[in-house]
Design an enzyme around this catalytic site. Structure first.
Site, short mmCIF file in Angstrom:
data_model
loop_
_atom_site.label_atom_id
_atom_site.label_comp_id
_atom_site.label_asym_id
_atom_site.label_seq_id
_atom_site.Cartn_x
_atom_site.Cartn_y
_atom_site.Cartn_z
N HIS A 165 -129.21 -29.88 36.12
CA HIS A 165 -130.18 -28.78 35.98
C HIS A 165 -131.20 -29.01 34.88
CE1 HIS A 165 -128.13 -25.83 38.63
NE2 HIS A 165 -127.05 -26.48 38.26
N LYS A 191 -138.11 -14.85 30.84
CA LYS A 191 -137.21 -16.00 30.95
C LYS A 191 -136.67 -16.26 29.55
CE LYS A 191 -140.81 -18.34 32.57
NZ LYS A 191 -140.59 -19.31 33.64
N ARG A 192 -135.69 -17.17 29.40
CA ARG A 192 -135.23 -17.49 28.05
C ARG A 192 -136.41 -17.96 27.20
NH1 ARG A 192 -129.58 -17.41 27.20
NH2 ARG A 192 -130.16 -18.10 25.12
N LYS A 196 -140.92 -23.77 27.56
CA LYS A 196 -141.42 -22.76 28.51
C LYS A 196 -142.76 -22.18 28.05
CE LYS A 196 -136.71 -21.49 29.97
NZ LYS A 196 -136.65 -21.74 31.44
N THR A 256 -136.47 -20.28 38.84
CA THR A 256 -136.09 -19.45 39.97
C THR A 256 -136.75 -18.07 39.86
OG1 THR A 256 -134.07 -18.99 38.74
CG2 THR A 256 -133.90 -20.53 40.58
N LYS A 269 -138.71 -15.33 42.68
CA LYS A 269 -138.53 -13.87 42.81
C LYS A 269 -139.89 -13.17 42.75
CE LYS A 269 -134.20 -14.66 40.47
NZ LYS A 269 -133.55 -14.74 39.14
C1 17S Z 1 -131.85 -24.14 34.39
N1 17S Z 1 -130.96 -24.81 33.48
S1 17S Z 1 -130.15 -22.56 32.46
C2 17S Z 1 -133.20 -24.83 34.42
N2 17S Z 1 -129.33 -24.95 31.93
O1 17S Z 1 -133.78 -24.79 33.13
C3 17S Z 1 -134.09 -24.13 35.42
N3 17S Z 1 -128.42 -24.49 31.11
O2 17S Z 1 -135.30 -24.83 35.55
C4 17S Z 1 -133.38 -24.07 36.77
O3 17S Z 1 -134.13 -23.30 37.65
C5 17S Z 1 -132.01 -23.45 36.63
O4 17S Z 1 -131.25 -24.17 35.68
C6 17S Z 1 -131.24 -23.47 37.93
O5 17S Z 1 -131.21 -24.76 38.45
C7 17S Z 1 -130.15 -24.19 32.65
O6 17S Z 1 -123.98 -24.08 26.59
C8 17S Z 1 -127.80 -25.30 30.40
C9 17S Z 1 -126.80 -24.93 29.45
C10 17S Z 1 -126.15 -23.71 29.51
C11 17S Z 1 -125.20 -23.41 28.55
C12 17S Z 1 -124.91 -24.31 27.57
C13 17S Z 1 -125.54 -25.52 27.51
C14 17S Z 1 -126.48 -25.82 28.46
C15 17S Z 1 -123.47 -22.81 26.43
#
Ligand code: 17S
Length: 822
Positions: A368, A559-560, A565, A667, A671
């Site tokens: 991801h 978004k985060r 971003k 994503t 939406k």
């Molecule tokens: C996201 N990845 S939330 C992408 N990774 O940034 C988006 N989290 O572009 C994409 O649409 C989405 O995935 C779905 O494919 C993410 O420790 C990584 C992560 C989460 C928790 C963590 C470490 C890394 C707690």
């Protein structure tokens, strides 16, 4: 329908209604022990949820029975996050109970929407990755696929965000405090998970070399099952979430040395494992507790699947690999590779070669992110202490893998160093992504560009070794939550004009395109958007005190909060508009409301500073009478799933402005598109595919593409760009001159020096001029409502590809090789 059938049908409806009405009353009185007078919302919510749940249970048991009886292949979606949000309205819609629920609530004088608001979001995820898992489960149930989700039952989900003096403050999310009517504890399926201890190598009675993992601290994994209803199709799938509990011996044996009270207190150590979701969305902090969470999920889930297998197949694993598939949601559950090896070899006496061929037949990995800081590495020292047997297995996997590579590339020590599962050095680390790739038959990215960049960059060596392993699965979202549920007015308009099929097959949404040319339809489209804007106006007013106007363009970025971003780019544009207003350069300027929302990881200081900047800029602009009719900026606190359900139907311009090559997919962008927003965006992630489907005339494109980003980096001089562009220069002067930080001079200097830094990884200044120009094009398009609404309708009409049903259909066919359970 004949008259008799018709009346029998309405008899049945009346009965369902009567029964539901009486059941809500019965649950209020007997399940909850509530007195009948003056029913409060929380009680009504619980009583209704239980009444609706009862109706799910029958279909759920039938689905489970079908699953168990079927010889078909099954899929397990392993994820540390499932961001499911609220469940009540989803269950009501999927069971087709809306009408009877509404009527039965009317006796209490309340609307379904009010009662639905009583439900806490299940915030068991950070952002896109966790929400994707939730959309995928919805689609699997809709498509009647035999898929089980496995995750963790965090006691505390994603923190609640408050804003105090412009800064983010985190509060714990104790979402289970009032109980969770959607979960069922399954004590009969508890599993034991090992930690710490050491390994012992010995020979079995028949002389076979064996390994024992002993002296470990065991933790009990207790499953809680949540129903995942399909859409009016009789299917209810399962999401199984594990809770960590101390084993009984925990206090008896191991802590007998201590006193009773210390022994009881020590239970906490075990139960801490599922206490809290780690709130970072893009970097692992290397904490032991996080690795414990990962292994706990993986071991409990694999044991669960193996126990079921043994029940029907005994110790014959010859068909296990072709009958089961584990989809790893990023590398977080990558321990599944060595853990399945361990369970097969140590606990079920399978030989290494057979075990390895099973593992490589049934593991699949989804990546991801391309951000280097997000690539998981665990220190070998920590690993050997916490999971000594797993580390031995990883070493053995690595040795055999490297021997294979050495045969293909004789004498190439460099390639061996590059692809090794162990990163060497003073403090060696396990590379979890490489472990996942080597142990899987499929590796996929989440959008076309992302997959291409994985093959050409991050995983190049592996792509050379195994080109056929790599594949793309562009993300999608469920239109049932993100259109039908959250935008009921649009749902009704769509059903009236193109029929209901799009709810289960979004490709039908393309039938909407011809309506874009119909002036009467465009007007109805506009009325729906206005209604949704009114709803958001109320939310914004309640949460921030700021009043948006419904004639303004709703320009949204939620978004985060992350540097890549580029919320900062959005703020720079807001400052630019404010500068123009102050200078009286407002000819042709439309009125605009900019809404920004999102959580910053608690330890990510720059992201928190960006939150502070958004809030301080909004203070200055919103309190300046000169800006009053033209510009508002708001930071909406505590962005979450249920907030997006109000935001995306009202949005008109969707900000998807990441540095090209950084956002794997996105994503939220999908939406917004479904709900008729136009995108202003870079050629990044799924934006590229959104533009291809919508047509470039219905998309505001700006900025460098991924290749342009790479070349610009080699010779980037932001100060020259600033000096050469008077409008940009003025933006920087306002920021650096303290216009937005009067009471705390200099607090934003970290942000401004970052913008001016030739090594700024996010190239914000490089894209600023192009962004301002694209925003100007959006401004001009909005001045012609007919044109804007045409583009809006065409965006919705082109969103069919972005349904998670389509994505899951591709996973099922191209990776899992599973068919619907009939
Ligand atoms: C996201 N990845 S939330 C992408 N990774 O940034 C988006 N989290 O572009 C994409 O649409 C989405 O995935 C779905 O494919 C993410 O420790 C990584 C992560 C989460 C928790 C963590 C470490 C890394 C707690």
């Amino acid at each position: 329908m004949t008259a008799t059938l018709d009346s029998r049908f309405s008899d049945t409806c009346q009965k369902i209604l009567d029964v539901l009405e009486r059941e809500v009353e019965r649950h209020l009185a007997y399940t909850l022990g509530h007195d009948a007078t003056a029913v409060e919302g929380p009680y009504l919510y619980r009583a209704l949820a239980i009444a609706v749940r009862d109706r799910l249970v029958t279909e759920w048991r039938e689905t489970r029975a079908r699953m168990a009886a079927s010889e078909q292949k099954k899929v397990y979606y392993l994820s540390l996050e499932f961001l499911i949000g609220r469940s009540l309205s989803n269950a009501v819609a999927n069971l087709d109970l809306e009408e009877s629920v509404r009527k039965s609530l009317h006796q209490f004088g309340v609307e379904l929407e009010e009662i639905a608001e009583e439900e806490q979001d299940a915030g068991l995820g950070n952002g896109g990755l966790g929400r994707l898992a939730a959309c995928f489960l919805d689609s699997c149930a809709n498509l009647q696929l035999p898929v089980v989700g496995y995750g963790l039952r965090y006691e505390y989900g994603m923190f609640h965000q408050r804003i105090e003096n412009g800064r983010q403050v985190e509060n714990p999310d104790h979402w289970l405090r009032d109980g969770n009517p959607w979960e069922f504890e399954r004590t009969e399926s508890a599993r034991r998970v090992h930690f710490y201890g050491h390994t012992e190598h010995y020979r079995s009675e028949d002389g076979i070399a064996k390994v024992r993992w002993s002296g470990c601290h065991d933790v009990l994994a207790m499953p809680f099952d949540l129903p995942i209803p399909g859409y009016r199709n009789g299917t209810v799938n399962t999401l199984r979430l594990w809770k960590a509990l101390a084993t009984d011996e925990f206090d008896l044996d191991e802590f007998n040395a201590g006193s009773y009270t210390e022994a009881v207190a020590a239970k906490n150590m075990a139960e801490q494992i599922t206490m809290v979701l780690y709130p970072n969305d893009s970097s692992e902090n290397g904490k032991e507790l996080r690795l414990k969470q990962q292994y706990f999920l993986v071991s409990a889930s694999l044991q669960d699947v193996l126990a079921e297998w043994v029940k029907t197949h005994g110790e014959d694993f010859s068909e296990f690999g072709s009958s089961n598939c584990f989809q790893l949601n990023d590398t977080h559950p990558a321990c599944a590779v060595p853990e399945l090896m361990r369970l097969l070899i140590d606990e079920h006496d399978v030989e290494w070669e057979q075990a390895w061929s099973i593992v490589r037949k049934c593991m699949a990995y989804t990546n991801h992110t391309l951000l280097p800081e997000a690539l998981e590495r665990w220190s070998v020292r920590l690993f050997s202490n916490l999971l000594p047997r797993l580390l031995e297995i990883i070493y053995e996997i690595n040795a055999r893998f490297l021997a294979e590579v050495a045969e293909q590339f004789p004498g190439d020590a460099e390639v061996l160093r590059r692809v090794s599962l162990i990163e060497d050095g003073e403090h060696p680390h396990v590379r979890m992504a490489y472990l996942a790739i080597v142990g899987s038959f499929s590796v996929n990215g989440v959008a076309g560009l992302h997959t291409k960049l994985l093959k050409e960059g991050l995983f190049k060596d592996f792509h050379t070794l195994w080109p056929d392993k790599f594949n793309n699965k562009t993300n999608g979202v469920t239109q049932r939550r993100w259109l039908a549920h959250c935008n009921p007015k649009l749902r009704d308009l769509l059903i009236e004009s193109i029929g209901p099929e799009w709810q289960t097959d979004l490709s039908h949404i393309s039938k909407l395109a011809p309506f874009a040319a119909d002036a009467g339809f465009r007007d109805r489209w506009r009325v729906v958007k206005q209604h949704n804007k009114q709803r958001l106006i109320q939310t914004v007013k309640r949460e921030t005190g700021v009043e948006f106007s419904d004639s303004a363009l709703f320009d949204v970025q939620v978004k985060r909060i992350h540097e890549y971003k580029r919320q900062l780019l959005n703020v720079l544009h807001a400052i630019h508009l404010y500068d123009r207003i102050q200078r009286g350069e407002t000819a042709g300027m439309i009125s605009r409301c900019i809404l920004i929302g999102g959580k910053a990881a608690p330890g990510y200081h720059v992201a928190k500073l960006i939150v502070k900047l958004v809030n301080d800029v909004s203070q200055v602009i919103n309190n300046d009478p000169a800006a009053h009719d033209l510009l508002k900026v708001v930071f909406l606190p505590n962005y979450r799933v249920s907030a997006m359900e109000v935001i995306c139907p009202a949005a008109e311009l969707s900000e998807q402005i990441s540095t090209a090559g950084k956002e794997a997919s996105g994503t939220g962008n999908m939406k917004f598109m479904m709900n008729g927003a136009l995108t202003i965006g870079t050629l990044d992630g799924a934006n590229i595919e959104i533009r291809e489907h919508a047509g470039d005339e219905n998309f505001f494109l700006f900025g460098l593409d991924a290749a342009g980003v790479a070349t610009t980096r080699t010779n980037y001089r932001p100060n020259e760009i600033i000096a050469a562009d008077p409008e940009i220069e003025r933006i920087m002067q306002m920021l650096e001159g303290g216009v937005f930080s009067r009471s705390e001079p200099g607090i934003f200097s970290m942000l401004t020096t970052g913008l001016r830094n030739p090594h700024d990884p996010w190239l914000t200044i490089a894209d600023l001029r192009s962004f301002i120009d694209a925003q100007k094009r959006a401004n001009d398009a909005y001045r012609d409502p007919d044109h804007w609404n045409t583009m809006s309708i065409l965006n919705t009409a082109s969103s069919g590809w972005f349904a998670s049903d389509r994505t899951i259909g591709q996973y099922a066919e191209e990776i899992w090789n599973v068919k619907p359970l009939s």
